[in-house]
Design a protein around this motif. Structure first.
Motif, PDB file in Angstrom:
ATOM      1  N   GLN A 300       0.722  -1.285  -0.120  1.00 29.98           N
ATOM      2  CA  GLN A 300       0.282  -0.062  -0.041  1.00 29.98           C
ATOM      3  C   GLN A 300       0.945   1.195   0.043  1.00 29.98           C
ATOM      4  O   GLN A 300       1.770   1.190   0.867  1.00 29.98           O
ATOM      5  CB  GLN A 300      -0.895   0.109   1.170  1.00 29.98           C
ATOM      6  N   LEU A 301       0.495   2.302  -0.697  1.00 32.96           N
ATOM      7  CA  LEU A 301       1.208   3.348  -0.694  1.00 32.96           C
ATOM      8  C   LEU A 301       0.376   4.348   0.285  1.00 32.96           C
ATOM      9  O   LEU A 301       1.317   5.073   0.788  1.00 32.96           O
ATOM     10  CB  LEU A 301       1.264   4.156  -2.244  1.00 32.96           C
ATOM     11  N   SER A 302      -0.655   4.747  -0.017  1.00 33.12           N
ATOM     12  CA  SER A 302      -1.369   6.051   0.681  1.00 33.12           C
ATOM     13  C   SER A 302      -2.697   5.312   1.635  1.00 33.12           C
ATOM     14  O   SER A 302      -3.173   4.292   1.571  1.00 33.12           O
ATOM     15  CB  SER A 302      -2.177   6.784  -0.588  1.00 33.12           C
ATOM     16  N   ASN A 303      -2.889   6.351   2.216  1.00 37.75           N
ATOM     17  CA  ASN A 303      -4.110   6.170   3.306  1.00 37.75           C
ATOM     18  C   ASN A 303      -5.422   6.156   2.413  1.00 37.75           C
ATOM     19  O   ASN A 303      -5.514   6.504   1.058  1.00 37.75           O
ATOM     20  CB  ASN A 303      -4.230   7.286   4.455  1.00 37.75           C
ATOM     21  N   ALA A 304      -6.261   5.220   3.245  1.00 39.07           N
ATOM     22  CA  ALA A 304      -7.425   4.816   2.490  1.00 39.07           C
ATOM     23  C   ALA A 304      -8.286   5.874   1.988  1.00 39.07           C
ATOM     24  O   ALA A 304      -8.722   6.427   2.819  1.00 39.07           O
ATOM     25  CB  ALA A 304      -8.069   3.599   3.337  1.00 39.07           C
ATOM     26  N   PRO A 305      -8.680   5.459   0.609  1.00 38.43           N
ATOM     27  CA  PRO A 305      -9.720   6.421   0.031  1.00 38.43           C
ATOM     28  C   PRO A 305     -11.238   5.835   0.571  1.00 38.43           C
ATOM     29  O   PRO A 305     -11.902   4.786   0.012  1.00 38.43           O
ATOM     30  CB  PRO A 305      -9.595   6.376  -1.263  1.00 38.43           C
ATOM     31  N   VAL A 306     -11.313   6.340   1.787  1.00 38.49           N
ATOM     32  CA  VAL A 306     -12.493   5.895   2.572  1.00 38.49           C
ATOM     33  C   VAL A 306     -14.118   5.653   1.906  1.00 38.49           C
ATOM     34  O   VAL A 306     -14.575   4.716   1.965  1.00 38.49           O
ATOM     35  CB  VAL A 306     -12.526   6.392   3.999  1.00 38.49           C
ATOM     36  N   LEU A 307     -14.322   6.830   0.975  1.00 35.03           N
ATOM     37  CA  LEU A 307     -15.652   6.558   0.517  1.00 35.03           C
ATOM     38  C   LEU A 307     -15.635   5.555  -0.401  1.00 35.03           C
ATOM     39  O   LEU A 307     -16.783   4.854  -0.511  1.00 35.03           O
ATOM     40  CB  LEU A 307     -15.982   7.809  -0.001  1.00 35.03           C
ATOM     41  N   GLY A 308     -14.705   5.547  -1.232  1.00 35.16           N
ATOM     42  CA  GLY A 308     -14.717   4.465  -2.299  1.00 35.16           C
ATOM     43  C   GLY A 308     -14.553   2.845  -1.631  1.00 35.16           C
ATOM     44  O   GLY A 308     -15.188   1.949  -2.149  1.00 35.16           O
ATOM     45  N   MET A 309     -13.922   2.784  -0.467  1.00 38.67           N
ATOM     46  CA  MET A 309     -13.781   1.423   0.074  1.00 38.67           C
ATOM     47  C   MET A 309     -15.418   1.200   0.788  1.00 38.67           C
ATOM     48  O   MET A 309     -15.589   0.085   1.040  1.00 38.67           O
ATOM     49  CB  MET A 309     -12.548   1.465   1.054  1.00 38.67           C
ATOM     50  N   ALA A 310     -15.817   2.251   1.468  1.00 40.22           N
ATOM     51  CA  ALA A 310     -17.094   2.107   1.809  1.00 40.22           C
ATOM     52  C   ALA A 310     -18.404   1.313   0.947  1.00 40.22           C
ATOM     53  O   ALA A 310     -18.819   0.541   1.093  1.00 40.22           O
ATOM     54  CB  ALA A 310     -17.837   3.263   2.281  1.00 40.22           C
ATOM     55  N   ALA A 311     -18.076   1.814  -0.301  1.00 41.12           N
ATOM     56  CA  ALA A 311     -19.179   1.286  -1.458  1.00 41.12           C
ATOM     57  C   ALA A 311     -18.484  -0.125  -1.763  1.00 41.12           C
ATOM     58  O   ALA A 311     -19.464  -0.988  -1.897  1.00 41.12           O
ATOM     59  CB  ALA A 311     -18.730   2.150  -2.858  1.00 41.12           C
ATOM     60  N   HIS A 312     -17.137  -0.372  -1.846  1.00 37.83           N
ATOM     61  CA  HIS A 312     -16.666  -1.716  -1.979  1.00 37.83           C
ATOM     62  C   HIS A 312     -17.229  -2.710  -1.026  1.00 37.83           C
ATOM     63  O   HIS A 312     -17.632  -3.785  -1.233  1.00 37.83           O
ATOM     64  CB  HIS A 312     -15.293  -1.599  -2.035  1.00 37.83           C
ATOM     65  N   LEU A 313     -17.143  -2.169   0.327  1.00 40.20           N
ATOM     66  CA  LEU A 313     -17.383  -3.062   1.376  1.00 40.20           C
ATOM     67  C   LEU A 313     -19.019  -3.318   1.438  1.00 40.20           C
ATOM     68  O   LEU A 313     -19.380  -4.725   1.609  1.00 40.20           O
ATOM     69  CB  LEU A 313     -17.266  -2.345   2.746  1.00 40.20           C
ATOM     70  N   ALA A 314     -19.833  -2.533   0.910  1.00 42.49           N
ATOM     71  CA  ALA A 314     -21.422  -2.751   0.755  1.00 42.49           C
ATOM     72  C   ALA A 314     -21.442  -4.145  -0.235  1.00 42.49           C
ATOM     73  O   ALA A 314     -22.309  -4.989  -0.017  1.00 42.49           O
ATOM     74  CB  ALA A 314     -22.132  -1.783   0.241  1.00 42.49           C
ATOM     75  N   SER A 315     -20.572  -3.970  -1.511  1.00 39.26           N
ATOM     76  CA  SER A 315     -21.035  -5.229  -2.316  1.00 39.26           C
ATOM     77  C   SER A 315     -20.260  -6.352  -1.807  1.00 39.26           C
ATOM     78  O   SER A 315     -20.717  -7.464  -2.019  1.00 39.26           O
ATOM     79  CB  SER A 315     -20.224  -4.727  -3.827  1.00 39.26           C
ATOM     80  N   LEU A 316     -18.886  -6.278  -1.141  1.00 42.91           N
ATOM     81  CA  LEU A 316     -18.344  -7.427  -0.645  1.00 42.91           C
ATOM     82  C   LEU A 316     -19.414  -8.297   0.329  1.00 42.91           C
ATOM     83  O   LEU A 316     -19.319  -9.481   0.389  1.00 42.91           O
ATOM     84  CB  LEU A 316     -16.939  -7.366   0.200  1.00 42.91           C
ATOM     85  N   GLU A 317     -20.120  -7.425   1.239  1.00 39.84           N
ATOM     86  CA  GLU A 317     -20.978  -7.906   2.164  1.00 39.84           C
ATOM     87  C   GLU A 317     -22.000  -8.983   1.474  1.00 39.84           C
ATOM     88  O   GLU A 317     -22.232 -10.310   1.903  1.00 39.84           O
ATOM     89  CB  GLU A 317     -21.952  -7.096   2.790  1.00 39.84           C
TER      90      GLU A 317
END
Ligand SMILES: Cc1ncc(COP(=O)(O)O)c(C=O)c1O
Length: 426
Positions: A300-317
């Protein structure tokens, strides 16, 4: 081979029997057409889960309420936000949690991984890839070769379909790996070809690549969330994929990478480093000297782009709930039904048109995508189909790509695809 029927009743019967049918209700379908839309481009941009809004709003609320303190407060503190995605991602690609991380975008991840895993030395300098790989992969490979002061024309070996054939023969890949032998530094192939939908035997490619001493990596843009992957078991060295296709993680959404456990603690690997890959316990000490975290997180390079990750989390669930086994079983049936519909209408209209599915018919050699060559037809046919509310994908000169996604497409969708395609050829 099958007892499918091209009727609405039959399609509805299959939907009734579908154990994943309730997932369809958990997605938003586009409404911009004045007709009901039939969405088949989960291989390009997956649909939005209805839960995405909630997940993203939670982080907007946390930002509103805590400001910078959201890194350490709230339901899912941002400091470790990506960790929320790890286990479910590992399930999808068949990996150990330490082997995966969700971060950056696909081409970025491919570059970061190749910086570590493409190490031309002595006569071992060549990269084997598929001909007509997705352009971004081609540019990435060429620039990696140039980065080492080498000539892409000499170092990149492409495997193409034989003359007058459309698919790559896997035996040609295997033979080329053996032929290149100790000149082969890296095999880097798309697990599923974006144009033809052909799925390659990644386990065998990995085994053969390793036999000649090469590193083996895959671009899984068209495989993650589509194919039942076992990256750890297959021994793949590295892989990267995007989150926005079958994984429904929002346009340009965060992507994933895999680094096999055997490389987890190899601090000797060259890498382009950033602070988010640095030892988590010491990250905020802001000390000089990079100490990578063990496993994929160390890339990993940079701190997490949280909004995009939140969207991803919804689908992973949703993927976690449905499970890749059930998704794979439905994928095979749904794709077979779609293929049957296309063949049926092609046969009945063979005085006027011919649709050839260029994707392999063997279900072990394809995923959800079917690439249909509309012989003697042009863009006009596709435009007529689109006007009927069908959202598919057109590739010049005459290929329509459709990918019924098991989580939200129905057998009835496939039936209507056939009806509307038949209407469009009138
Ligand atoms: C096979 C493949 N590789 C690479 C890319 C580029 O992805 P990104 O724009 O996320 O870097 C895509 C995008 O569709 C793709 O399909």
């Amino acid at each position: 081979m099958n007892t499918f029927q091209n009727t609405l009743d039959f399609a509805r019967q299959l939907d009734t029997e579908d154990p994943l049918k309730s997932f369809r209700e958990r997605f938003h379908f586009p409404t911009f057409h004045d007709k009901p839309t039939r969405y088949f481009t989960g291989n390009s941009l997956g649909l939005q889960p209805k839960s995405t809004r909630k997940y993203v709003l939670e982080e907007l609320d946390a930002w509103e309420k805590y400001g910078v303190e959201g890194h350490f407060h709230g339901k899912r503190p941002w400091f470790a936000y990506h960790e929320n995605l790890t286990e479910w991602t590992a399930e999808i690609v068949g990996a150990l949690p330490i082997e995966v991380v969700v971060t950056h975008s696909l081409t970025t991840n491919l570059h970061l991984l190749m910086v570590s895993f493409y190490q031309p030395k002595g006569k071992r300098t060549k990269i084997l890839c598929e001909a007509k790989a997705f352009p971004s992969d081609q540019y990435a490979l060429e620039s990696q070769v140039r980065f080492h002061g080498l000539n892409p024309q000499e170092q990149i070996v492409e495997i193409a379909p034989r003359t007058n054939e459309l698919l790559i023969r896997e035996e040609d890949i295997y033979a080329k790996i053996k032929e290149l032998g100790d000149e082969l530094a890296l095999v880097m192939i798309g697990g599923v070809n974006y144009y033809t939908g052909q799925l390659f035997d990644m386990e065998k490619i990995t085994t053969l690549g390793h036999e000649v001493g090469a590193i083996v990596g895959f671009d899984l843009a068209h495989a993650a969330g589509n194919i039942n992957l076992h990256l750890h078991e297959w021994g793949v060295d590295f892989a990267a994929w995007c989150g926005y296709k079958y994984l429904n993680s929002s346009p340009g959404g965060v992507s994933g990478m895999f680094v096999h456990e055997r490389h987890a603690n190899n601090t000797e690997l060259p890498r382009f480093a950033g602070w988010w890959g640095h030892d988590k316990e010491k990250r905020f000490l802001m000390e000089p000297g990079f100490h990578p975290m063990a496993g994929a997180e160390g890339w990993q390079l940079s701190n997490a782009p949280v909004l995009g990750m939140a969207a991803h989390l919804a689908s992973l669930e949703l993927f976690h709930e449905a499970g890749m086994d059930r998704i794979g079983a439905k994928r095979d049936l749904l794709t077979a039904y779609m293929a049957f519909i296309i063949d049926d209408l092609s046969t009945r209209n063979n005085d006027r048109v011919s649709f050839e599915i260029i994707t392999p018919s063997d279900k072990t050699k394809r995923g959800a995508q079917l690439s249909i060559m509309a012989k003697g037809q042009g863009r006009k046919l596709f435009d007529a189909l689109s006007a009927e509310g069908v959202i598919a994908d057109w590739r010049e000169p005459n290929v329509i790509r459709v990918a019924p996604a098991p989580l939200y497409n129905s057998f009835e969708d496939c039936y209507w695809f056939g009806q509307l395609l038949e209407k469009a050829i009138q």
